[in-house]
Design a protein around this motif. Structure first.
Motif, short mmCIF file in Angstrom:
data_model
loop_
_atom_site.label_atom_id
_atom_site.label_comp_id
_atom_site.label_asym_id
_atom_site.label_seq_id
_atom_site.Cartn_x
_atom_site.Cartn_y
_atom_site.Cartn_z
N GLN A 198 26.92 44.30 -13.53
CA GLN A 198 28.18 43.81 -12.95
C GLN A 198 29.15 44.94 -12.61
O GLN A 198 30.36 44.80 -12.71
N TYR A 258 30.39 46.26 -9.75
CA TYR A 258 30.41 45.91 -8.33
C TYR A 258 30.94 47.03 -7.45
O TYR A 258 30.45 47.23 -6.34
N LYS A 274 26.89 37.99 -5.20
CA LYS A 274 27.09 38.27 -6.61
C LYS A 274 28.57 38.55 -6.92
O LYS A 274 29.12 38.06 -7.90
N ALA A 275 29.20 39.33 -6.06
CA ALA A 275 30.62 39.63 -6.26
C ALA A 275 31.46 38.37 -6.13
O ALA A 275 32.44 38.17 -6.87
N GLU A 320 30.47 35.30 -6.77
CA GLU A 320 30.24 34.47 -7.95
C GLU A 320 31.12 34.90 -9.12
O GLU A 320 31.63 34.06 -9.87
N ASP A 321 31.29 36.20 -9.26
CA ASP A 321 32.11 36.72 -10.36
C ASP A 321 33.57 36.83 -9.96
O ASP A 321 34.36 37.46 -10.66
N ASN A 358 35.00 38.58 -7.77
CA ASN A 358 35.47 39.92 -7.43
C ASN A 358 35.70 39.92 -5.91
O ASN A 358 34.85 40.32 -5.12
N LYS A 365 37.48 28.10 -15.88
CA LYS A 365 37.72 29.12 -14.86
C LYS A 365 38.36 28.49 -13.63
O LYS A 365 39.35 27.78 -13.72
#
Length: 1119
Positions: free
Chosen positions: A585, A587, A609-610, A612-613, A615, A678
């Protein structure tokens, strides 16, 4: 250049004395080596010098050998004046002779033609020839050579002259050289076939090397030799020249004649012949004492690299500069192309160094410094300094203002003018040196020593700085982009990576012989060794791939690798290191790796991926890189919503010491209390964009936004799933959802389902449109019967579609249900169902006009005019009834149907008479029209016979009838304009002809004279002219039998009367029979008052009683 002896041999005869090697020849495929020594030919295996066979066919010394281009045969020439042709199986097949000893041989490179040269003549032979074509020459021939295209043969003469001849033996060019007989031409050779121009290389015993064009013009100046040359050959596909002679050496020259080095140096006597193995670096040399030596020649790679600027030596005398980050990914150091900058040094290039815009080249006796310039869009290197000294050094380094020379353990610094500034004497030999940059005149260098020391030296500082020391000798080293890490390759092929500040060993990699840090990323390096390339990011495991060569640079995703004589730029996707960062992670670091070069799918995975998190910074940059506008809009919308939410929370904080951080915390606590982990709403949007709709719906419901799930499934036409998330029990919302489902079914070509859904949703009009457009009659009637009669709009649409589908009975049923009588009647009228329409009109007479007017029009269109008139009368449309007849009459006249026109005018007159009898206000007008139409009816009826007589070859009328018809018509139209379509010419012509035939010559002459005053048609012109001439021969009077008599006053009247068709005496109008058109014995009279019609008829029938004057009186029309 390095030369390695492969093998040597000295064949001897029975007396154990070596004989001079006069010639050597390779088979074109390099599998055989022929050697001429004494009177025999020795065949060797050129690989290891093994003797294969000895050929003994000549009786005297063999001077020359030559192999054909196809390798199927070779020739030998000897002092016994014979030329023998051999096969490649070493069998002699042909022999021919000259008058003198054979001096040289040469096969045509494109055909089996052989040139054999004796002392004073030369011959041309080919297998298809029965004899040898010989040509005399004035001087001794010493050598010969064919051009690469086989069109010309060059002969070198002992007198110093060169004769260039065609392949037929004719002399084309004669080159007379300055030295004359003092400089006999001993060897010559045409250049390689790959060159654009034919160049002849000439060696003479005036100790010069010369070059000539095919036209005989010399190229440049003579190159001076310090020995007598005996042999010259092109080497390495024509890139170099190999020359040998009296100096007992075999020397290498450029093809322009510049000395490059010595291949062999022997005490075995003069070098008499040389042969270069085809497509190989092997050179075989024959000496005067009979020694044969074979040598392998290899060239070291001389090059320099700074970032992506790569300079290398080409053909030993040229320097080529290439940008490795260009589109060219493979650079052959021996080939040139238009994308490179080539510097011709005209000397042996020993060392090259490049730094920024500076390029230093060490030649045999000087160092030349070049500077890169760009002018008018042209890029080039311009010499700016020369150091005219001969240096012996191992390494050469150029800086902005200095030249650094390395010799063993000593390092010397010179200015650009050649002035020595300082020396550094080190503890061990220098194995590697690299400029690491710095201010101009103060650059730093990294040195790797044999004792394992790594030193840093600054150009302006006499004291070296030790950075670290390892136990093994250093082979290669490199510094990272930010100068925080140092990579070292030692002699045991291990790569050590150290932190410069702490001197800590970070990691090691084995099987490495070269290493390079990435110039765009601090944590990326690559190394090569044992046929593999390793790419390592930070402390992650390295990624291996197969690759031969040495890594010399690493820029972005491109690795520069030197393999043998070729520099390759290898594009390496950075996917593996990027995923290593993603797994942890990291990024930002993964994004930096991706910027070096990854695939489109890798960018997509990074952005997802970014995202999803959450970012958003990295996600937005990654989506921008792959130009994914949809996801950019999503990220932007999420950011905006987050910003608005937290701004609202910040504004609503009541405590004075509240801050944004506490707002965020409180907001997250509230969301967690509601079960919203979240940012569930954001995650729902993200999953929806990924087409993971089930997951998105779960997040929406968890976030308390079930309506978003409903909207999403509705947009996706997943209506059954949408119904699961409808939280309200309001039926209107469910109906709205069903309407959307129906819209989707309609758009997806499922109209029946769509119609049912619209009906269920209460949208009857849309359902009826679909049913009607698809022609489903049964479904349409079912809907119509179920509809309430108050829903007139839906019922009207049902009737509309039923009528379009020609279901008139069902349509009438719908109209009856609506109570729309007029629409029902109009339907029957439209489909021409007149019986039903009349029946309906009887019940509802107020719609009479709506039936009878269309009915009359339909009758008129179907040529039923009388019925149409009656219908118009029933409808009260008198003007339309008249209009029908008027139009028919006009059409009949236009179409020359005069009989019909007369009939229609008669009907019009009768119609006018009926109107006058019924309507007193228009009585006078209608009576006038009655008279007018009656007269026109008579005229057109009569003219029909005239027209048929003039236009058709036969007529059914007798001459007397035609004569009377013409007179009647002439009386009707005289004094007025003839009605449209009635021709006076035709009437007069018929009258003239019939008058003559019946004896009315005066009338005939009158008619002909009258015709000459009119414009005559061409078809009547000749007939009328002839008739008017011939009538002059007839008496000028009419037959009395033809003249009509008045039955009132018994007066005989002329055939033509200016007063018209009436008596010239009593003016009584004549009454004609409309069959023969004779005057009928009838007299018109008027009854006195008091006498009825019946009484008048009785009185007329009673012939016994004479008429009384007081009972009747004549009708005077003029009274």
């Amino acid at each position: 250049m390095r030369t390695t002896p492969l093998w040597a041999d000295q064949p001897k005869d029975n007396s154990q004395i070596g004989k001079c090697i006069y010639d050597i020849a390779f088979k074109p495929d390099g599998t055989q080596l022929l050697v001429a020594t004494g009177n025999k030919i020795i065949v060797y295996d050129p690989t290891d010098g093994t003797l294969v066979q000895t050929l003994r066919a000549h009786k005297d010394t063999v001077y020359c050998l030559g192999y054909s281009k196809d390798g199927k045969r070779f020739a030998s020439g000897s002092a016994d004046k014979c030329v023998i042709i051999w096969t490649d199986k070493l069998t002699g097949i042909l022999k021919y002779t000259h008058n003198e000893s054979i001096q040289c041989l040469a096969y045509n490179p494109v055909s089996p033609q052989l040139a054999s040269c004796a002392v004073n003549d030369f011959g041309l032979w080919a297998p298809e020839q029965k004899s040898v074509n010989k040509h005399k020459i004035s001087n001794r021939i010493t050598c010969c050579s064919w051009t690469s295209d086989g069109q010309y043969l060059a002969l070198g003469l002992f007198s110093g002259v060169i004769s260039i001849r065609s392949k037929l033996g004719e002399e084309k060019i004669k080159i007379e050289r300055p030295g004359g007989s003092l400089s006999p031409v001993w060897s010559l050779k045409w250049n390689h076939k790959d060159d654009t121009n034919d160049v002849l290389t000439v060696c003479d015993w005036g100790q010069t090397l010369s070059f000539y064009h095919l036209n005989g013009k010399q190229i440049g100046k003579d190159a001076k030799l310090d020995y007598d040359p005996c042999a010259v050959q092109y080497y390495d596909q024509g890139k170099y020249l190999v020359v040998g002679g009296s100096n007992k050496k075999t020397c290498l020259y450029s093809k322009e004649g510049y000395f490059l080095g010595v291949i062999s140096d022997s005490s075995s006597g003069w070098v008499w012949c040389i042969a270069c193995k085809p497509d190989s670096n092997v050179v075989v040399v024959g000496h005067q004492d009979g020694t044969i030596t074979c040598h392998l020649v290899t060239f070291q790679t001389v090059h320099g690299l700074y970032r992506d600027c790569y300079a290398f030596r080409q053909n030993l005398t040229n320097v080529v500069v290439q940008r490795l980050n260009s589109d060219i990914k493979h650079i052959d150091l021996d080939e040139d192309d238009g994308s490179k900058l080539t510097i011709k040094c005209n000397d042996l290039v020993k060392r090259i160094s490049v730094y920024k815009d500076k390029l230093a080249v060490q030649l045999s006796d000087r160092i030349v410094i070049y500077q890169h310039e760009t002018k008018d869009g042209e890029s080039k290197y311009v010499p700016v300094n020369k150091i005219l000294k001969k240096f012996e050094c191992n390494l050469l380094v150029v800086c902005s203002e200095n030249i650094i020379l390395c010799q063993e353990s000593k390092l010397s610094c010179f200015s650009m003018d050649g002035e020595k500034q300082r020396d550094w004497s080190l503890e061990a030999n220098i194995r590697y040196i690299k400029v690491i940059g710095g201010p101009s005149g103060r650059e730093g260098m990294l040195l790797g020593l044999k004792n394992g020391q790594v030193l840093q030296i600054f150009v302006d500082n006499p004291f070296p700085i030790e950075m670290l020391k390892i136990k093994s000798s250093i082979r290669c080293l490199d510094l990272s982009m930010n100068r925080t890490k140092l990579a070292i390759i030692c002699d045991n092929s291990t790569c050590h990576v150290y932190d410069i500040e702490s001197k800590e060993l970070l990691f090691e990699e084995v099987n490495a012989n070269s290493v390079a840090w990435n110039t765009q990323n601090e944590d990326m390096l690559c190394y090569s060794g044992k046929g593999h390339l390793g790419i390592k990011a930070a402390g992650f495991p390295s990624q291996q791939r197969r690759m031969n060569g040495f890594v010399v640079g690493y820029c972005g995703s491109r690795i520069f690798c030197l393999h043998v004589h070729a520099m390759r730029a290898v594009d390496v996707p950075q996917s593996a290191p990027m995923y290593q960062y993603l797994d942890r992670q990291m990024y930002e670091e993964a994004y930096q790796i991706a910027c070096l070069g990854v695939t489109e799918s890798d960018w997509h995975n990074l952005s997802q991926k970014a995202l999803e998190d959450l970012n958003f910074n990295v996600a937005k940059k990654a989506f921008t890189r792959i130009r994914n506008l949809r996801y950019l809009e999503l990220v932007q919308s999420i950011e905006v919503r987050s910003r608005i939410l937290f701004f609202f929370l910040f504004k609503t904080c009541q405590a004075g010491n509240s801050c944004i951080t506490s707002c965020k915390q409180n907001h997250l606590i509230d969301r967690q209390k509601r079960g919203e982990n979240k940012t569930d709403l954001f995650m729902g949007d993200i999953h929806a964009y990924r087409s993971e709709f089930a997951e998105a719906a779960k997040y929406y419901k968890k976030a308390g936004h079930s309506q978003k799930a409903v909207d999403m499934y509705t947009d996706l036409r997943m209506f059954e799933l949408a119904k699961e998330y409808v939280e309200t029990t309001d039926p209107s919302e469910r109906k709205q959802l069903m309407a959307k489902q129906a819209n989707w079914a309609k758009n997806t070509n499922e109209p029946r389902e769509a119609a049912k859904m619209y009906l269920a949703a209460g949208e009857n009009l849309k359902a009826l449109d679909i049913i009607g457009e698809n022609g489903w009659t049964d479904m349409l009637m079912d809907v119509a019967r179920k509809l309430d009669k108050a829903d007139r709009e839906s019922l009207t649409k049902c009737a509309y579609y039923l009528k379009q589908l020609q279901q008139y009975a069902y349509c009438a049923e719908v109209f009856n249900k609506m109570g729309d009588r007029k629409a029902h009647i109009l339907l029957q009228v439209e489909i021409k169902n007149w019986d039903e329409a009349f029946a309906l009109v009887e019940k509802h007479p107020e719609f009479k006009d709506d039936v009878y007017v269309p009915y009359a029009q339909w009758l008129a269109e179907n040529d039923k005019f009388e019925e149409a008139q009656k219908a118009f009368h029933k409808a009260g449309r008198i003007s339309d009834a008249l209009h029908v007849l008027e139009q028919l009459t006009e059409n009949a006249v236009n179409e020359c149907r005069f009989n019909d026109a007369g009939y229609y005018y008669w009907m019009l007159s009768m119609q006018c008479l009926d109107i006058a009898a019924e309507r007193t206000p228009k009585k006078v007008e209608m009576l006038k029209k009655f008279k007018k139409y009656q007269k026109l009816a008579e005229i057109y009826y009569v003219y029909h016979s005239i027209q048929r007589y003039t236009d058709e070859p036969f007529t059914s009328h007798l001459p007397e009838a035609l004569f009377n018809i013409a007179r009647f018509l002439l009386h009707c139209i005289s004094g007025s304009t003839a009605p449209r379509g009635v021709s006076k010419v035709a009437t007069l012509y018929a009258l003239a002809k019939q008058s003559r035939s019946l004896g009315a010559y005066k009338l005939s002459r009158f008619a002909y004279d009258k015709l000459h005053t009119l414009k005559l048609p061409m078809r009547f012109q000749d007939l009328i002219d002839l008739g008017s001439v011939t009538i002059r021969s007839k008496p000028y009077h009419d037959s009395e039998d033809l003249q009509p008599m008045c039955y009132r006053c018994s007066t005989t009247n002329p055939l033509l009367n200016a007063q018209g068709s009436s008596c010239i005496n009593c003016h009584q109008p004549f009454v004609y029979s409309f069959s023969s058109f004779e005057v009928l014995p009838l007299v018109e009279f008027t009854l006195e008052d008091g006498i009825s019609d019946e009484e008048a008829c009785r009185l007329i029938d009673s012939s016994s009683k004479p008429p009384r004057s007081d009972e009747w009186k004549d009708n005077d029309r003029d009274a």
